[in-house]
Design a protein around this motif. Structure first.
Motif, PDB file in Angstrom:
ATOM      1  N   ALA A  39       0.851  -1.270  -0.087  1.00  0.00           N
ATOM      2  CA  ALA A  39       0.027   0.085   0.114  1.00  0.00           C
ATOM      3  C   ALA A  39       0.913   1.398   0.131  1.00  0.00           C
ATOM      4  O   ALA A  39       0.701   2.421  -0.730  1.00  0.00           O
ATOM      5  N   ARG A  40       1.796   1.034   0.770  1.00  0.00           N
ATOM      6  CA  ARG A  40       2.890   2.163   0.824  1.00  0.00           C
ATOM      7  C   ARG A  40       3.623   2.599  -0.540  1.00  0.00           C
ATOM      8  O   ARG A  40       3.800   3.668  -0.996  1.00  0.00           O
ATOM      9  N   ILE A  41       4.047   1.530  -1.283  1.00  0.00           N
ATOM     10  CA  ILE A  41       4.582   1.542  -2.608  1.00  0.00           C
ATOM     11  C   ILE A  41       3.422   2.229  -3.586  1.00  0.00           C
ATOM     12  O   ILE A  41       3.947   3.013  -4.480  1.00  0.00           O
ATOM     13  N   ALA A  42       2.473   1.589  -3.662  1.00  0.00           N
ATOM     14  CA  ALA A  42       1.163   2.169  -4.376  1.00  0.00           C
ATOM     15  C   ALA A  42       1.049   3.659  -4.219  1.00  0.00           C
ATOM     16  O   ALA A  42       0.909   4.317  -4.989  1.00  0.00           O
ATOM     17  N   ARG A  43       1.060   3.957  -2.885  1.00  0.00           N
ATOM     18  CA  ARG A  43       0.759   5.295  -2.594  1.00  0.00           C
ATOM     19  C   ARG A  43       1.905   6.311  -3.033  1.00  0.00           C
ATOM     20  O   ARG A  43       1.918   7.205  -3.598  1.00  0.00           O
ATOM     21  N   GLU A  44       3.143   5.845  -2.861  1.00  0.00           N
ATOM     22  CA  GLU A  44       4.297   6.422  -3.441  1.00  0.00           C
ATOM     23  C   GLU A  44       4.212   6.546  -4.898  1.00  0.00           C
ATOM     24  O   GLU A  44       4.576   7.807  -5.435  1.00  0.00           O
ATOM     25  N   GLU A  45       3.853   5.630  -5.559  1.00  0.00           N
ATOM     26  CA  GLU A  45       3.783   5.610  -6.820  1.00  0.00           C
ATOM     27  C   GLU A  45       2.776   6.546  -7.653  1.00  0.00           C
ATOM     28  O   GLU A  45       2.853   7.117  -8.344  1.00  0.00           O
ATOM     29  N   SER A  46       1.700   6.731  -6.614  1.00  0.00           N
ATOM     30  CA  SER A  46       0.401   7.422  -7.230  1.00  0.00           C
ATOM     31  C   SER A  46       0.887   8.794  -6.735  1.00  0.00           C
ATOM     32  O   SER A  46       0.621   9.717  -7.781  1.00  0.00           O
ATOM     33  N   GLU A  64       4.016   9.893  -6.930  1.00  0.00           N
ATOM     34  CA  GLU A  64       4.997  10.150  -8.160  1.00  0.00           C
ATOM     35  C   GLU A  64       4.182  10.452  -9.588  1.00  0.00           C
ATOM     36  O   GLU A  64       4.653  11.489 -10.077  1.00  0.00           O
ATOM     37  N   ASP A  65       3.387   9.813  -9.901  1.00  0.00           N
ATOM     38  CA  ASP A  65       2.528   9.939 -10.932  1.00  0.00           C
ATOM     39  C   ASP A  65       1.907  11.255 -10.988  1.00  0.00           C
ATOM     40  O   ASP A  65       1.689  12.091 -12.019  1.00  0.00           O
ATOM     41  N   ALA A  66       1.119  11.683  -9.756  1.00  0.00           N
ATOM     42  CA  ALA A  66       0.552  12.807  -9.681  1.00  0.00           C
ATOM     43  C   ALA A  66       1.346  14.099  -9.806  1.00  0.00           C
ATOM     44  O   ALA A  66       1.163  14.974 -10.467  1.00  0.00           O
ATOM     45  N   ASN A  67       2.576  14.070  -9.254  1.00  0.00           N
ATOM     46  CA  ASN A  67       3.724  15.024  -9.539  1.00  0.00           C
ATOM     47  C   ASN A  67       4.086  15.141 -10.925  1.00  0.00           C
ATOM     48  O   ASN A  67       4.206  16.188 -11.228  1.00  0.00           O
TER      49      ASN A  67
END
Length: 199
Positions: free
Chosen positions: A31-38, A40-43
């Motif tokens: 979940a943490r990895i998915a949140r970080e990727e999300s 990064e994608d948003a940024n």
């Protein structure tokens, strides 16, 4: 025997709990990895949106600059015949101010260089430093050269060679610049005219 059953149940429970605990840790990590990727994608999307908006803004400003340059010639007519010399000088001066400022917003380097060159020659014409060409002739040719260049740019075409009379003026730049530089020195000034390539 009962102890073995109790120990087996306890060990089984501990194994189950540890598996559940490990599963929860893995799920949290995922979940943490998915949140970080999300994030990064948003940024990345935000940065791309800012760059797109900046590109659109610069493009819109470039188009506005082109429009202002064209309007400067229409709002300040430079007639080849039947226009008092003072009126011609005023019109050229107004056109030079617009070209000198608006060329800064033209992103196409080749077009910007040509507009700077036109501005330079018009500026020289107001000083009377164009050799055999009158300010009216320079203004008239500059207007036609500018319209031709901006039309080609608007259509997405390569910039064409100069129109006949303007080509002659362009070829005489070294001679005209030398004469102007000499007049500046004769006046006791130490200013050196920068090359047009700096713009």
């Amino acid at each position: 025997m009962e102890w073995w059953a109790i120990i087996t149940v306890l060990v089984g429970g501990l194994i189950g709990l540890s598996g559940d605990f490990i599963g929860r840790l893995g799920a949290r990590r995922e979940a943490r990895i998915a949140r970080e990727e999300s994030l990064e994608d948003a940024n990345t999307a935000r940065i791309q949106a800012i760059e797109d908006a900046d590109r659109k803004e610069k493009s819109a400003r470039e188009v506005l600059a082109i429009e202002k340059i064209l309007l400067a010639y229409f709002d300040n007519p430079i007639l080849l015949l039947n226009q008092p010399r003072e009126e011609t000088a005023v019109s050229i001066g107004k056109v030079v101010r617009v070209l000198g400022f608006e060329q800064s917003f033209i992103r196409d380097r080749a077009l910007r260089q040509r507009i700077v060159e036109i501005c330079h020659f018009l500026d020289l014409a107001t000083e009377g430093n164009m050799g055999e060409y009158s300010p009216a002739e320079v203004g008239f040719l500059a207007r036609n050269e500018t319209r031709m260049l901006l039309g080609a740019w608007a259509r997405g075409e390569d910039l064409p060679e100069s129109i006949e009379g303007w080509g002659e003026i362009r070829r005489s730049l070294p001679e005209i610049a030398a004469q102007w530089q000499q007049q500046i020195r004769d006046a006791g000034l130490r200013v050196t005219i920068p090359p047009l390539s700096v713009y």
